[in-house]
Write a protein that holds these residues in place. Structure first.
Motif, short mmCIF file in Angstrom:
data_model
loop_
_atom_site.label_atom_id
_atom_site.label_comp_id
_atom_site.label_asym_id
_atom_site.label_seq_id
_atom_site.Cartn_x
_atom_site.Cartn_y
_atom_site.Cartn_z
N ILE A 127 0.84 -1.20 0.00
CA ILE A 127 0.00 0.00 0.00
C ILE A 127 0.88 1.25 0.00
N ALA A 128 1.94 1.21 0.81
CA ALA A 128 2.85 2.36 0.88
C ALA A 128 3.47 2.64 -0.48
N TYR A 129 3.89 1.59 -1.17
CA TYR A 129 4.51 1.78 -2.48
C TYR A 129 3.52 2.41 -3.46
N GLN A 130 2.31 1.87 -3.47
CA GLN A 130 1.29 2.40 -4.38
C GLN A 130 1.01 3.87 -4.12
N ILE A 131 0.83 4.19 -2.85
CA ILE A 131 0.46 5.56 -2.50
C ILE A 131 1.62 6.51 -2.74
N PRO A 138 3.52 11.37 -1.51
CA PRO A 138 4.73 10.87 -0.86
C PRO A 138 4.68 10.86 0.66
N ARG A 139 4.03 11.85 1.25
CA ARG A 139 4.06 11.91 2.72
C ARG A 139 3.22 10.83 3.37
N ILE A 140 2.03 10.62 2.83
CA ILE A 140 1.17 9.56 3.39
C ILE A 140 1.84 8.21 3.14
N GLY A 141 2.35 8.04 1.92
CA GLY A 141 3.04 6.79 1.59
C GLY A 141 4.22 6.53 2.50
N ALA A 142 5.00 7.59 2.80
CA ALA A 142 6.18 7.43 3.66
C ALA A 142 5.75 7.01 5.07
N MET A 145 4.92 3.39 4.91
CA MET A 145 6.16 2.63 4.75
C MET A 145 6.85 2.47 6.11
N PHE A 146 6.84 3.55 6.90
CA PHE A 146 7.40 3.53 8.25
C PHE A 146 6.68 2.49 9.10
N THR A 147 5.34 2.43 8.94
CA THR A 147 4.56 1.43 9.68
C THR A 147 4.99 0.02 9.30
N GLY A 148 5.22 -0.20 8.01
CA GLY A 148 5.67 -1.52 7.55
C GLY A 148 7.01 -1.90 8.17
#
Lengths: 442, 181
Positions: A127-131, A138-142, A145-148
């Motif tokens: 999901i992070a990669y897609q977003i 980028p900010r929501i995705g990052a 990604m941090f959560t992952g």
């Protein structure tokens, strides 16, 4: 291009130029035509979204070019809000999942546990990669990604727990660090870099601390921690020599400085040396082969990183002092780390004098480097330890000499004096960096 | 993200997953195909026994080299120079007809003479007595459930051991019955 000339880190204070005086902190803008303004606005937006420049730098550029405040600039101000909201949202989701798992863990079949743990981690990354990289948020995705990356760490602990493996084990932190560090570079994530380096610093300190068994081990523990701090800082310096890696330098520099100053602070007390053994590590043969191996590895990393970072850095227009001052301090920390590890001579007073001098050097060196390299976090670390050291020495000095209430009064006056001096210095720093201070009364 | 970085990203995720599955697979292989042994736990300070999430376990084989005249108690003979930090292999009673009273503790991997052994790490070595940890000193329990174990008279641990001596806890036997959370 020198390392000071281009700032890609959001924790760096942006460099601006222009006419300055004590009364005027805002630089004089150069006039631009409307179509140029529009071009600049669109480029700045793209650079900011890509993480090439920070929000502070975006604002500084638009301020300098006198681009009027419009939705774009208002949008930049919302960036921080987006980051905060996204990160809070990711943390809430993570906390909710952990809470659900914790309350239903024992009743879950093993295969369900595995699917939840690994499936959830993979889903977070996907999901992070897609977003972040496909949809362009980028900010929501990052944040996701941090959560992952955090999920991977919790999976290590949960899997260990499922099989009744010891979880009070620093090796789990080291494995977590190894697993997420490549991710930090691939996704250009500062938050994951901070998490990885922090986890490593805690893990290596814990692992080395586990060697504590008798007073003879104390020297090799403290010495190795000093060496580790030098290695972490030197790796940060290495990052500064490469444009693409500069973004990740901050966490290493700050963690290394924090660990070095913290360990050195502990070595400024004579009591700590009086309680330790008089025989050297070599004489008593109290260090194992594995311990010596770790000491050697961190030393090699520190020295190699220093040498390579010197080769990477541009030497144009750099004085000898600018080139060698920082590496010299790191090399001094390595040398003193070895003095402790080998513990060839036993002299508590000698050690106390040396490490008090080292502490002063590290504190002022960190503040100076923070100012020169425009790294606010380093300046803050230096100032915090300056206050701690000053307070400690004052208490040491006056505790037997002055009546307690008088000591408090004198100490309070001294702190006010230091605070006043630092406030004046802070204003000069802001002027130097060209930052306009907003009055909270207006 | 460039195609190369995307491939690297996927590779890192795959490595993380494979690593986690690897731990799971290795521990499951011990539990499925390992040999069974039952270890007697010894009483320890009740204040340390239960640390909220897990129960601390100590075994008869946690301290080795102590001599006793009690014929019911196995004696463990330290072979060779064993120091702190060493990996050791401790012989265990194998089968119901096992009648050896003197069992071997050695730093080298045992020969085929030793039927069943468990691998551990020496955490302290003083005056011929060593303390060994086998990686089975913690047993995680749901919150609030540890009291039953803490208050039991006798706690045994059924473990599975693979061919290299690595052990995994299968279940606890509390006062003669298998303990279920």
């Amino acid at each position: 291009m020198t390392e000071e000339s281009q700032n890609n880190d959001s924790d760096q204070i942006p460099a601006t130029s222009g006419q300055r005086s004590d009364a005027e902190v805002t630089p004089t803008p150069a006039p631009v035509a409307n179509d140029q303004q529009n071009w600049l606005k669109s480029r700045v937006a793209k650079w900011s979204e890509s993480g090439i420049i920070s929000d502070d730098q975006s604002e500084a550029i638009l301020n300098y070019e006198a681009v009027p405040e419009e939705p774009l600039r208002l949008g930049l101000k919302f960036n921080r809000l987006i980051v905060v909201l996204s990160t809070l949202g990711a943390i809430l989701i993570g906390a909710g999942i952990i809470s659900f798992v914790a309350s239903n863990w024992q009743g879950m079949p093993a295969i369900a546990k595995l699917v939840l743990l690994i499936g959830g981690q993979t889903a977070a990354y996907a999901i992070a990669y897609q977003i972040q990289f496909v949809r362009g948020y980028p900010r929501i995705g990052a944040a996701i990604m941090f959560t992952g990356a955090a999920w991977f760490g919790s999976n290590l602990f949960l899997v260990a727990q499922s099989y009744h493996l010891p979880t009070d084990n620093p090796d789990i932190l080291i494995l977590w660090f190894i697993g997420i560090l490549p991710l930090a570079y691939i996704t250009r994530s500062k938050s994951i870099t901070v998490m990885a380096v922090s986890i490593f610093a805690v893990g290596i300190t814990w692992k080395i601390g586990n060697w504590a068994d008798n007073s003879e081990n104390a020297f090799i523990i403290i010495g190795t921690l000093l060496l580790a701090s030098a290695a972490i800082y030197a790796v940060g310096m290495l990052h500064l020599g490469r444009e693409k890696l500069k973004f990740h330098a901050g966490p290493y520099l700050v963690s290394g400085a924090l660990l070095a100053i913290g360990v050195t602070y502990l070595l400024t007390f004579e009591e700590n040396f009086r309680s330790t053994a008089s025989r050297s590590i070599i004489e008593s043969n109290s260090a194992t082969g594995a311990q010596y191996a770790l000491v050697a590895i961190v030393s090699i990393i520190a020295i190699a990183a220093l040498v390579i970072s010197d080769r990477f850095s541009s030497q144009i227009n750099r004085s000898l002092f600018a080139r060698f001052a920082e590496p010299a301090i790191v090399a001094l920390v390595v040398a003193l780390g070895w003095v402790l590890v080998t513990h060839l001579a036993y002299s508590p007073m000698g050690y106390v004098v040396i490490f008090n001098l080292l502490l002063i050097l590290l504190i002022f060196g960190t503040i100076t480097l923070g100012i020169v390299k425009k790294r606010e976090a380093l300046v803050n670390v230096g100032i915090i330890f300056f206050v701690i050291d000053l307070s400690t020495r004052y208490i040491e000095l006056t505790i037997d000499m002055l009546d307690t209430s008088l000591a408090f009064i004198v100490g309070g006056l001294l702190l006010l004096g230091v605070g006043y001096t630092m406030e004046r210095a802070r204003r000069k720093l802001l002027i130097q960096f060209g930052i306009k201070e907003v009055s909270h009364d207006s | 993200m460039t195609p190369k970085l995307k491939r690297l990203f996927i590779a890192v995720i795959v490595i993380q997953i494979v690593f986690l599955l690897g731990i799971v697979g290795y521990r499951e292989s011990i539990l499925i195909s390992g040999r069974t042994a039952v270890l007697q736990t010894v009483p320890i300070d009740p204040r340390d026994l239960f640390k909220g999430e897990y129960v601390t376990l100590r075994y008869e084989i946690s301290t080795l080299g102590v001599f006793t005249n009690n014929p019911q108690v196995k004696l463990y003979r330290l072979i060779g120079d064993i120091t702190e930090g060493d990996t050791v292999f401790v012989e265990l009673p194998a089968g119901e007809n096992f009648d050896k009273r003197l069992l071997a503790v050695q730093a080298d991997e045992p020969t085929s003479d030793v039927d069943l052994f468990i691998k551990g790490r020496v955490t302290s070595s003083k005056s011929g007595i060593i303390t060994v940890e086998y990686g089975i000193e913690q047993y995680f329990v749901p919150e609030g459930k540890g009291l039953e174990i803490e208050q039991a008279d006798e706690v045994e641990v059924r473990i599975k051991i693979n061919r290299s001596g690595t052990a995994a806890i299968q279940e606890l036997i509390v006062d003669g019955e298998v303990w279920r959370p």
